[in-house]
Scaffold this motif. Structure first.
Motif, short mmCIF file in Angstrom:
data_model
loop_
_atom_site.label_atom_id
_atom_site.label_comp_id
_atom_site.label_asym_id
_atom_site.label_seq_id
_atom_site.Cartn_x
_atom_site.Cartn_y
_atom_site.Cartn_z
N VAL A 112 0.86 -1.19 0.00
CA VAL A 112 0.00 0.00 0.00
C VAL A 112 0.89 1.23 0.00
N ILE A 113 0.58 2.17 -0.90
CA ILE A 113 1.22 3.49 -0.87
C ILE A 113 0.25 4.43 -0.16
N VAL A 114 0.71 5.05 0.90
CA VAL A 114 -0.08 6.05 1.62
C VAL A 114 0.51 7.41 1.28
N GLN A 115 -0.26 8.25 0.63
CA GLN A 115 0.24 9.58 0.31
C GLN A 115 -0.62 10.64 0.99
N ARG A 116 0.05 11.69 1.45
CA ARG A 116 -0.67 12.82 2.03
C ARG A 116 -1.07 13.73 0.88
N GLN A 117 -2.35 13.75 0.61
CA GLN A 117 -2.84 14.40 -0.59
C GLN A 117 -4.33 14.68 -0.41
N GLY A 118 -4.89 15.38 -1.35
CA GLY A 118 -6.33 15.62 -1.32
C GLY A 118 -6.68 16.99 -1.83
N VAL A 119 -7.88 17.10 -2.33
CA VAL A 119 -8.34 18.37 -2.92
C VAL A 119 -9.54 18.93 -2.16
N THR A 120 -9.72 18.48 -0.93
CA THR A 120 -10.88 18.92 -0.16
C THR A 120 -10.60 20.14 0.70
N GLY A 121 -9.32 20.53 0.81
CA GLY A 121 -8.98 21.63 1.69
C GLY A 121 -8.76 21.21 3.13
N GLU A 122 -8.76 19.90 3.39
CA GLU A 122 -8.55 19.38 4.74
C GLU A 122 -7.31 18.49 4.76
N VAL A 123 -6.78 18.26 5.96
CA VAL A 123 -5.75 17.25 6.12
C VAL A 123 -6.29 15.94 5.55
N GLY A 124 -5.48 15.26 4.74
CA GLY A 124 -6.01 14.04 4.14
C GLY A 124 -4.93 13.12 3.60
N TYR A 125 -5.33 11.87 3.38
CA TYR A 125 -4.43 10.83 2.91
C TYR A 125 -5.15 9.97 1.88
N GLU A 126 -4.37 9.35 1.01
CA GLU A 126 -4.92 8.43 0.03
C GLU A 126 -4.20 7.09 0.13
N PHE A 127 -4.98 6.02 0.01
CA PHE A 127 -4.45 4.66 0.06
C PHE A 127 -4.46 4.09 -1.35
N LEU A 128 -3.28 3.90 -1.93
CA LEU A 128 -3.15 3.21 -3.20
C LEU A 128 -2.70 1.78 -2.89
N MET A 129 -3.67 0.87 -2.88
CA MET A 129 -3.39 -0.52 -2.49
C MET A 129 -3.39 -1.40 -3.72
N ARG A 130 -2.42 -2.29 -3.82
CA ARG A 130 -2.43 -3.27 -4.89
C ARG A 130 -3.69 -4.12 -4.79
N THR A 131 -4.30 -4.39 -5.91
CA THR A 131 -5.57 -5.13 -5.91
C THR A 131 -5.40 -6.61 -6.25
N ASP A 132 -4.18 -7.03 -6.59
CA ASP A 132 -4.01 -8.39 -7.09
C ASP A 132 -4.24 -9.46 -6.02
N THR A 133 -4.20 -9.09 -4.73
CA THR A 133 -4.49 -10.08 -3.68
C THR A 133 -5.98 -10.16 -3.37
N GLY A 134 -6.76 -9.23 -3.92
CA GLY A 134 -8.21 -9.27 -3.69
C GLY A 134 -8.62 -8.88 -2.29
N ARG A 135 -7.80 -8.10 -1.59
CA ARG A 135 -8.11 -7.78 -0.20
C ARG A 135 -8.41 -6.30 0.03
N ALA A 136 -8.62 -5.56 -1.05
CA ALA A 136 -8.87 -4.12 -0.91
C ALA A 136 -10.12 -3.83 -0.10
N HIS A 137 -11.14 -4.66 -0.26
CA HIS A 137 -12.38 -4.42 0.50
C HIS A 137 -12.16 -4.57 2.00
N GLU A 138 -11.16 -5.37 2.40
CA GLU A 138 -10.85 -5.50 3.82
C GLU A 138 -10.23 -4.21 4.36
N LEU A 139 -9.43 -3.57 3.53
CA LEU A 139 -8.86 -2.29 3.94
C LEU A 139 -9.96 -1.25 4.11
N TRP A 140 -10.89 -1.19 3.15
CA TRP A 140 -12.01 -0.24 3.26
C TRP A 140 -12.77 -0.47 4.56
N ARG A 141 -13.08 -1.73 4.85
CA ARG A 141 -13.85 -2.05 6.04
C ARG A 141 -13.08 -1.67 7.30
#
Length: 463
Positions: free
Chosen positions: A204-233
């Protein structure tokens, strides 16, 4: 993963018949999102991905962005890997913002222009390693190969859209959620920087980013393991302790309008098509009747970086596509129109809503929150004369006003009263008063100390 790649490939064959030949896909987080998508509606935007329309109520989700935190899904954004010995040279030529000083671990806003100096595509570029970059924005998989061919630069370009999520954790209390999810400290991660972590056995790449005007982060997670929904949850469940809400499609762009962030389609058209092809592109986002009723050429909605207030994102001391046109605009005194915010008159908007319950003809009231993209350019007038265009109109639950963006004649100053032509084909047109406001409409906290932001939100009584 091969199955997902094939589904993504088929989903992007836009000339094939929808549903019969061209599938629609749940985003990588969809299995978890389905558990809380109370609206039972799924919206489609890009890449074949479907996203939840509304989890709780759109106004609660919008307010949570400013008081606690939200979790939104931008996985539909196209992602192109740029690799090879000439990768940096190529990106430096196509981006108005030079990337030659960009370090590994940094993210850079990189607007790309047509030869006429107008915005063709804009997005962010992550430098993953020397000669290895990831550019994210819709249309990147088409635009970058065209530019490589035109410039004659041999570079590796791979559409990796289905390979990565883009889950956005935004809001003043996002840092404690991030640290609880990862088990690591991120207090020292600066804006536009990223770091690799492993979650659920997946990169997972965690980057401090965002266009909302607030402190924020984005999770770029590899999807090939099929576990992205677990991260969301996991993010959702941990975030409940601080009042986090999932952010649906319906409320997703309110934060852009509040923060005065220009967005393609909503605010302007991209200059990456021949003039005779632009109407076909616009037709994806507007009805035939609406396009026919426009009292201007669509080319009027092609814009330069300076017109959107992005002059700081242009480095004129390096060679890039469109530089001569940008210089000519600056030498002529700058753009004829400037990027502004509008706060619509509450009395006029209230009267428009009230008119829906009377017998006299009236234009339909605005959708208070209408989702991500729709072509809606409304004529702005000053003293009755055309003075520009309003776009991205939305109700802000935080400001308790109808607000919008605007591209106004350069002479229209902050504080001026203007009117917005409001109406649709087949309805009357009303002129609603609005005031040109200071920008941004809400303070920009993106670069704030995230520890202090979380403490302040807690003290203010965020859930």
């Amino acid at each position: 993963m091969d199955d997902l790649r094939e589904q993504y490939r088929r989903a992007n064959q836009h000339r094939d018949l929808a549903f019969l030949e061209r599938p629609y896909l749940g985003t990588p987080g969809a299995p978890a999102q389905d558990e809380t998508n109370t609206s039972r509606l799924w919206a489609h935007l890009n890449g074949g991905f479907l996203m939840a329309h509304e989890y709780t109520r759109w106004w609660e989700e919008s307010r949570a962005l400013r008081t606690t935190a939200v979790l939104g899904d931008w996985s539909w954004l196209n992602k192109v890997r740029v690799t090879g010995p000439r990768a940096e040279e190529f990106l430096d030529r196509v981006s108005a913002k030079s990337v030659t000083s960009q370090q590994v671990g940094a993210t850079r806003f990189t607007p790309m222009l047509s030869s006429d100096g107008r915005i063709a595509i804009e997005g962010v570029t992550l430098k993953l390693a020397d000669d290895d970059f990831l550019f994210t924005q819709s249309g990147a998989q088409f635009w970058l190969p065209l530019q490589a061919q035109a410039l004659g630069i041999d570079v590796g370009l791979e559409d990796q859209t289905p390979d990565w999520t883009c889950f956005a954790l935004q809001g003043p209390r996002s840092l404690p959620v991030l640290e609880a999810v990862t088990g690591e400290s991120f207090a020292d991660l600066r804006f536009s920087r990223w770091r690799r972590v492993t979650l659920f056995g997946t990169e997972v790449i965690v980057q401090r980013q965002g266009v909302t005007g607030e402190v924020g982060y984005e999770f770029l997670m590899r999807t090939d393991t099929g576990r992205a929904h677990e991260l969301w949850r996991r993010i959702r469940d941990v975030g409940r302790e601080v009042g986090l809400r999932e952010l649906g499609y319906r409320a997703q762009m309110i934060g852009h309008t509040e923060s005065n962030v220009p967005t393609v389609i909503r605010d302007y058209l991209p200059d990456r098509f021949p003039a005779d092809k632009l109407p076909r592109f616009a037709r994806l986002w507007a009805t035939e009747e609406e396009l026919a009723a426009l009292d201007s050429d669509l080319g009027e909605h092609l814009v330069t970086p300076a017109e959107l207030g992005w002059s700081r994102a242009v480095d004129l001391d390096h060679e890039f596509v469109g530089r001569d046109a940008v210089r000519a605009e600056a030498d002529a005194g700058g753009p004829a129109r400037r990027w502004r915010a509008l706060v619509w008159d509450a009395g006029d908007v209230g009267e428009l809503f009230a008119a829906q319950f009377r017998d006299a003809p009236a234009p339909p009231a605005p959708d208070q929150s209408w989702g991500q993209f729709r072509l809606q350019f409304h004529r702005v007038r000053r003293d009755g004369e055309p003075a520009g265009w309003a776009s991205a109109a939305a109700h802000s639950p935080t400001l308790r006003r109808m607000i919008s963006h605007a591209r106004l004649d350069a002479g229209v100053e902050t504080g001026a009263e203007v009117t917005v032509d409001w109406g649709y084909p087949g309805s009357p047109t009303w002129r609603l008063r609005a005031t040109v406001a200071e920008q941004p409409l809400l303070p920009d906290h993106r670069r704030d100390d995230p520890v202090a932001a979380a403490a302040a939100a807690t003290a203010a009584g965020g859930e």
